[in-house]
Scaffold this motif. Structure first.
Motif, PDB file in Angstrom:
ATOM      1  N   GLY A 170      -9.357  98.436 -15.248  1.00 38.70           N
ATOM      2  CA  GLY A 170     -10.503  97.999 -14.457  1.00 38.70           C
ATOM      3  C   GLY A 170     -11.657  98.979 -14.508  1.00 38.70           C
ATOM      4  O   GLY A 170     -12.829  98.579 -14.580  1.00 38.70           O
ATOM      5  N   TYR A 171     -11.351 100.278 -14.487  1.00 44.04           N
ATOM      6  CA  TYR A 171     -12.396 101.301 -14.469  1.00 44.04           C
ATOM      7  C   TYR A 171     -13.296 101.248 -15.706  1.00 44.04           C
ATOM      8  O   TYR A 171     -14.420 101.749 -15.677  1.00 44.04           O
ATOM      9  CB  TYR A 171     -11.774 102.689 -14.357  1.00 44.04           C
ATOM     10  CG  TYR A 171     -11.164 102.990 -13.005  1.00 44.04           C
ATOM     11  CD1 TYR A 171     -11.582 102.336 -11.865  1.00 44.04           C
ATOM     12  CD2 TYR A 171     -10.160 103.951 -12.880  1.00 44.04           C
ATOM     13  CE1 TYR A 171     -11.022 102.610 -10.625  1.00 44.04           C
ATOM     14  CE2 TYR A 171      -9.589 104.238 -11.643  1.00 44.04           C
ATOM     15  CZ  TYR A 171     -10.023 103.570 -10.528  1.00 44.04           C
ATOM     16  OH  TYR A 171      -9.471 103.846  -9.306  1.00 44.04           O
ATOM     17  N   LYS A 172     -12.809 100.660 -16.798  1.00 44.81           N
ATOM     18  CA  LYS A 172     -13.605 100.607 -18.024  1.00 44.81           C
ATOM     19  C   LYS A 172     -14.802  99.669 -17.887  1.00 44.81           C
ATOM     20  O   LYS A 172     -15.716  99.701 -18.713  1.00 44.81           O
ATOM     21  CB  LYS A 172     -12.719 100.189 -19.198  1.00 44.81           C
ATOM     22  CG  LYS A 172     -11.663 101.238 -19.548  1.00 44.81           C
ATOM     23  CD  LYS A 172     -10.765 100.778 -20.684  1.00 44.81           C
ATOM     24  CE  LYS A 172      -9.700 101.833 -20.978  1.00 44.81           C
ATOM     25  NZ  LYS A 172      -8.776 101.412 -22.073  1.00 44.81           N
ATOM     26  N   THR A 173     -14.799  98.844 -16.828  1.00 44.66           N
ATOM     27  CA  THR A 173     -15.981  98.026 -16.527  1.00 44.66           C
ATOM     28  C   THR A 173     -16.557  98.333 -15.159  1.00 44.66           C
ATOM     29  O   THR A 173     -17.770  98.238 -14.955  1.00 44.66           O
ATOM     30  CB  THR A 173     -15.654  96.519 -16.596  1.00 44.66           C
ATOM     31  OG1 THR A 173     -14.565  96.239 -15.718  1.00 44.66           O
ATOM     32  CG2 THR A 173     -15.306  96.104 -18.013  1.00 44.66           C
ATOM     33  N   THR A 174     -15.707  98.719 -14.195  1.00 48.87           N
ATOM     34  CA  THR A 174     -16.203  98.902 -12.824  1.00 48.87           C
ATOM     35  C   THR A 174     -16.816 100.267 -12.578  1.00 48.87           C
ATOM     36  O   THR A 174     -17.723 100.392 -11.750  1.00 48.87           O
ATOM     37  CB  THR A 174     -15.063  98.692 -11.805  1.00 48.87           C
ATOM     38  OG1 THR A 174     -14.040  99.675 -12.030  1.00 48.87           O
ATOM     39  CG2 THR A 174     -14.468  97.307 -11.937  1.00 48.87           C
ATOM     40  N   ASP A 175     -16.344 101.301 -13.233  1.00 42.87           N
ATOM     41  CA  ASP A 175     -16.741 102.681 -12.908  1.00 42.87           C
ATOM     42  C   ASP A 175     -17.423 103.369 -14.080  1.00 42.87           C
ATOM     43  O   ASP A 175     -17.181 104.541 -14.357  1.00 42.87           O
ATOM     44  CB  ASP A 175     -15.514 103.480 -12.437  1.00 42.87           C
ATOM     45  CG  ASP A 175     -15.047 103.076 -11.051  1.00 42.87           C
ATOM     46  OD1 ASP A 175     -14.867 103.962 -10.212  1.00 42.87           O
ATOM     47  OD2 ASP A 175     -14.889 101.876 -10.785  1.00 42.87           O
ATOM     48  N   ILE A 176     -18.280 102.648 -14.771  1.00 36.22           N
ATOM     49  CA  ILE A 176     -19.029 103.187 -15.898  1.00 36.22           C
ATOM     50  C   ILE A 176     -20.450 103.516 -15.449  1.00 36.22           C
ATOM     51  O   ILE A 176     -21.090 102.736 -14.731  1.00 36.22           O
ATOM     52  CB  ILE A 176     -19.052 102.184 -17.062  1.00 36.22           C
ATOM     53  CG1 ILE A 176     -17.625 101.839 -17.498  1.00 36.22           C
ATOM     54  CG2 ILE A 176     -19.845 102.736 -18.236  1.00 36.22           C
ATOM     55  CD1 ILE A 176     -16.811 103.032 -17.957  1.00 36.22           C
ATOM     56  N   ASP A 177     -20.967 104.664 -15.890  1.00 30.31           N
ATOM     57  CA  ASP A 177     -22.306 105.106 -15.499  1.00 30.31           C
ATOM     58  C   ASP A 177     -23.360 104.316 -16.269  1.00 30.31           C
ATOM     59  O   ASP A 177     -23.607 104.564 -17.445  1.00 30.31           O
ATOM     60  CB  ASP A 177     -22.449 106.608 -15.775  1.00 30.31           C
ATOM     61  CG  ASP A 177     -23.746 107.161 -15.203  1.00 30.31           C
ATOM     62  OD1 ASP A 177     -24.637 106.362 -14.880  1.00 30.31           O
ATOM     63  OD2 ASP A 177     -23.860 108.394 -15.096  1.00 30.31           O
ATOM     64  N   LYS A 178     -23.965 103.350 -15.592  1.00 37.15           N
ATOM     65  CA  LYS A 178     -25.067 102.571 -16.157  1.00 37.15           C
ATOM     66  C   LYS A 178     -26.373 102.793 -15.399  1.00 37.15           C
ATOM     67  O   LYS A 178     -27.372 102.143 -15.680  1.00 37.15           O
ATOM     68  CB  LYS A 178     -24.722 101.070 -16.108  1.00 37.15           C
ATOM     69  CG  LYS A 178     -23.567 100.663 -17.011  1.00 37.15           C
ATOM     70  CD  LYS A 178     -23.977 100.663 -18.467  1.00 37.15           C
ATOM     71  CE  LYS A 178     -22.866 100.099 -19.353  1.00 37.15           C
ATOM     72  NZ  LYS A 178     -23.278 100.077 -20.776  1.00 37.15           N
ATOM     73  N   ASN A 179     -26.332 103.724 -14.429  1.00 34.74           N
ATOM     74  CA  ASN A 179     -27.480 103.855 -13.534  1.00 34.74           C
ATOM     75  C   ASN A 179     -28.026 105.264 -13.409  1.00 34.74           C
ATOM     76  O   ASN A 179     -29.118 105.450 -12.873  1.00 34.74           O
ATOM     77  CB  ASN A 179     -27.098 103.345 -12.141  1.00 34.74           C
ATOM     78  CG  ASN A 179     -26.641 101.909 -12.159  1.00 34.74           C
ATOM     79  OD1 ASN A 179     -25.448 101.636 -12.283  1.00 34.74           O
ATOM     80  ND2 ASN A 179     -27.575 100.989 -12.085  1.00 34.74           N
ATOM     81  N   TYR A 180     -27.314 106.262 -13.859  1.00 30.21           N
ATOM     82  CA  TYR A 180     -27.782 107.643 -13.761  1.00 30.21           C
ATOM     83  C   TYR A 180     -28.017 108.181 -15.178  1.00 30.21           C
ATOM     84  O   TYR A 180     -29.119 108.067 -15.707  1.00 30.21           O
ATOM     85  CB  TYR A 180     -26.788 108.490 -12.960  1.00 30.21           C
ATOM     86  CG  TYR A 180     -26.655 108.008 -11.531  1.00 30.21           C
ATOM     87  CD1 TYR A 180     -27.570 108.403 -10.561  1.00 30.21           C
ATOM     88  CD2 TYR A 180     -25.636 107.138 -11.160  1.00 30.21           C
ATOM     89  CE1 TYR A 180     -27.478 107.948  -9.249  1.00 30.21           C
ATOM     90  CE2 TYR A 180     -25.528 106.669  -9.845  1.00 30.21           C
ATOM     91  CZ  TYR A 180     -26.453 107.071  -8.901  1.00 30.21           C
ATOM     92  OH  TYR A 180     -26.363 106.609  -7.613  1.00 30.21           O
ATOM     93  N   GLU A 181     -26.990 108.719 -15.837  1.00 28.68           N
ATOM     94  CA  GLU A 181     -27.152 109.127 -17.243  1.00 28.68           C
ATOM     95  C   GLU A 181     -27.162 107.914 -18.179  1.00 28.68           C
ATOM     96  O   GLU A 181     -27.667 107.996 -19.288  1.00 28.68           O
ATOM     97  CB  GLU A 181     -26.031 110.078 -17.666  1.00 28.68           C
ATOM     98  CG  GLU A 181     -26.186 111.510 -17.169  1.00 28.68           C
ATOM     99  CD  GLU A 181     -25.981 111.618 -15.666  1.00 28.68           C
ATOM    100  OE1 GLU A 181     -26.687 112.415 -15.029  1.00 28.68           O
ATOM    101  OE2 GLU A 181     -25.126 110.880 -15.132  1.00 28.68           O
ATOM    102  N   ASN A 182     -26.542 106.813 -17.720  1.00 23.71           N
ATOM    103  CA  ASN A 182     -26.436 105.605 -18.542  1.00 23.71           C
ATOM    104  C   ASN A 182     -25.849 105.925 -19.916  1.00 23.71           C
ATOM    105  O   ASN A 182     -26.344 105.485 -20.952  1.00 23.71           O
ATOM    106  CB  ASN A 182     -27.813 104.930 -18.705  1.00 23.71           C
ATOM    107  CG  ASN A 182     -27.692 103.536 -19.304  1.00 23.71           C
ATOM    108  OD1 ASN A 182     -26.635 102.903 -19.241  1.00 23.71           O
ATOM    109  ND2 ASN A 182     -28.768 103.070 -19.912  1.00 23.71           N
TER     110      ASN A 182
END
Length: 590
Positions: free
Chosen positions: A50-62
């Protein structure tokens, strides 16, 4: 569904229709029904996927790394970063080693039971070290920090009104995130709250579902840190993965509708009387006490400990040590529980304790009578967790309805493991008895993952002592059942403090038991293969345990295809114990 499409997804049309027009407890109940429907339990190990889609940084370092609320620096470079799927683990020593699964509401509060233990809406991918430091403390405002993570998350004494114990405080960027995850938990699982431990944060009733002091903290955090795009992204991805949503991210006004404008009525109900007060240890100048937790309609916040009729100390846990006493002197004690509104319980029963003389034999560092074990579904086998006298115990594949003296823990295909205890260990004593059918056998006793001896059991109640263990460092003790089917009760487990020459110094870790006939030849291991030196011809079974004594894998005929190596399956990075016949070997997976 790709992440780009998830980012724009929203709750299905009509998802919250049944909550329209409701407020307070009625709204909370309606939302509980909505988010319970459709919830698919993907299992504890499924969280890594689940973390491979739920907990990915798309908003800070992206940059596709893990978005960790305990290490993310929202205005500068992160102190470290994790690659999804390759830096996950269960063992760590410092920040930056690996990430694991952080239960924002500690799993010890609900006995690690499903579906709570694997609900991705309140379980975040976080740095292992910081997760370990947060432990099972509630969230609150820290006064003096005893630990600060590299992004500024803190552990220390609470300055939040109504609670003076230890709390954990995330950075401002994620305070609202934490609040809304906890609001989700007490809404999704409101019907189970009365069976959970409060942990000085949860309430024991469906509404409001939180202790007053914690609710006030979380309401403030929710208001000061509004819902972010990162939360929206995670909520959408969690919905795609698990089938339900966090309503307080979709509709932040639900928070005020439930808890803001509909504040709980004045709390006038006192906690129940504390029971089981007992002396758990004495020295020449101190007496340690433990007792069973009180319950309350909102939540117990503290216990006043009285000595000889006068208030001596106030604690938030169910144990206390009174120091500065005179040697060879008898003192009397009782305990009063209090809730956040200040309502006191009746006095507990009074117990007496006598400090030792100036010359004493070794004292018990740990004494566990199993009087405070959780008894929900007592005849079923599951993981049981409880805290007594400052030690947290975990029993796997265990039931609680069998007795030897009064209460006992009965282990089948599992183990009993303590949390870390200071002052080392001299000798260990425990009473055992085989229950139901089966044959006599032994428990393997591990201290810091290394075997120090065995404890026999039979149909007759037997008390056994392993002497001269003599380990001076902080110790974690595990009793592992050598059988996978014998049901064995354990009672009156204790060990004395270290008081002699240590046989294992912490600076020289031991990778095998003394005089072991077998050795691991390449350590750390690689490619999920363990190479073993020695005569393996008689070995019929290999067992692999983690350092908490949990059986991870069993391999029958392990040397069938190779005389000197064992193929294992998908062990995460960490330290483990390999049991081969009488040999117990420690190995490391990098």
């Amino acid at each position: 569904m790709g992440f780009a499409s998830l980012a724009s997804a929203q709750a299905p049309t009509g998802y919250y229709n049944s909550a329209n027009g409701l407020t307070g407890a009625n709204l909370k109940t309606a939302l509980s029904t909505i988010i319970t429907n459709g919830h698919q339990d993907k299992g504890y190990s499924g969280l890594w996927t689940g973390y491979k889609t739920t907990d990915i940084d798309k908003n800070y370092e992206n940059d596709g790394s893990i978005l960790d609320i305990y290490s993310e620096n929202p205005t500068s470079t992160d102190p470290y970063k994790y690659t999804p799927g390759t830096n996950q683990c269960g063992t760590y020593s410092v920040e930056g080693n690996c990430y694991n699964r952080e239960h924002i509401v500690p799993q010890s509060l609900f006995n690690e039971a499903a579906p709570m233990v694997s609900d991705i809406h309140f379980i975040r991918a976080t740095d292992g070290k910081v997760n370990g430091m947060r432990s099972n403390y509630p969230f609150g405002k820290v006064g003096t920090a005893t630990f600060t993570s590299k992004n500024g998350s803190k552990l220390g004494n609470s300055t939040s009104s109504g609670y003076s114990g230890t709390v954990f405080e995330p950075i401002d960027e994620f305070k609202g995130d934490v609040a809304r995850m906890i609001f989700y938990f007490v809404t999704r699982y409101q019907s189970k709250l009365s069976t959970f431990t409060t942990g000085n944060m949860l309430g024991s009733s469906t509404y409001p579902g939180l202790q007053t002091w914690e609710l006030n903290v979380l309401l403030a955090w929710h208001n000061q840190d509004p819902v972010s795009q990162a939360e929206i992204n995670r909520n959408n991805a969690s919905y795609a993965y698990q089938g339900n949503r966090n309503p307080f991210i979709d509709n932040p006004t639900y928070v005020d509708s439930i808890w803001g404008s509909q504040q709980p009525t004045t709390d006038t109900q006192a906690p129940t009387t504390a029971t089981g007060l007992a002396v758990s240890g004495t020295t020449t100048n101190s007496i340690s006490l433990s007792w069973s937790a009180s319950t309350d309609n909102v939540g117990v916040t503290s216990y006043n400990v009285y000595m000889n009729g006068s208030l001596k100390t106030t604690v938030s846990s169910t144990s206390a040590t009174i120091s500065g006493l005179s040697a060879s002197t008898t003192y009397s004690f009782y305990v009063v529980a209090k809730d956040a509104a200040g309502n006191p319980s009746a006095n507990s029963s009074t117990v007496s304790g006598t400090t030792t003389g100036t010359v004493t034999p070794p004292t018990n560092c740990v004494s566990e009578t199993f009087e405070t074990i959780p008894t929900v579904s007592s005849s079923s086998y599951s993981t049981r967790t409880w805290t007594n006298g400052g030690i947290t115990w975990t029993a796997t594949d265990a039931r609680t309805d069998q007795t030897i003296s009064t209460k006992a823990i009965t282990v089948r295909d599992g183990s009993l493991t303590s949390s870390s205890s200071a002052n080392g260990i001299g000798s260990l004593t425990v009473t055992t008895q085989l229950k139901f059918t089966g044959t006599s056998g032994t428990f393997n006793v591990l201290v810091n993952g290394v075997s120090v001896g065995t404890i026999p059991y039979s149909t007759t109640s037997t008390t056994t002592t392993i002497s001269n263990i003599n380990i001076s460092e902080n110790v974690t003790v595990s009793l592992v059942n050598s059988s996978t089917s014998n049901r064995v009760a354990l009672d009156n487990l204790s060990w004395t403090c270290y008081g002699g020459t240590s046989r294992m110094a912490s600076s020289t870790p031991t990778l095998a038991t003394e005089n072991t006939p077998l050795q691991i030849s390449q350590n750390p291991i690689s490619n999920q293969e363990i190479f073993v030196k020695g005569d393996t011809a008689s070995i019929q079974k290999a067992e692999i345990y983690n350092l908490q004594g949990k059986l991870m894998q069993t391999i029958n005929q392990p040397f069938k295809n190779s005389r000197n190596s064992i193929k294992i399956k998908n062990l995460e990075q960490g330290v483990y114990i390999l049991k081969l016949g009488v040999s117990t070997l420690k190995f490391i997976v990098k």
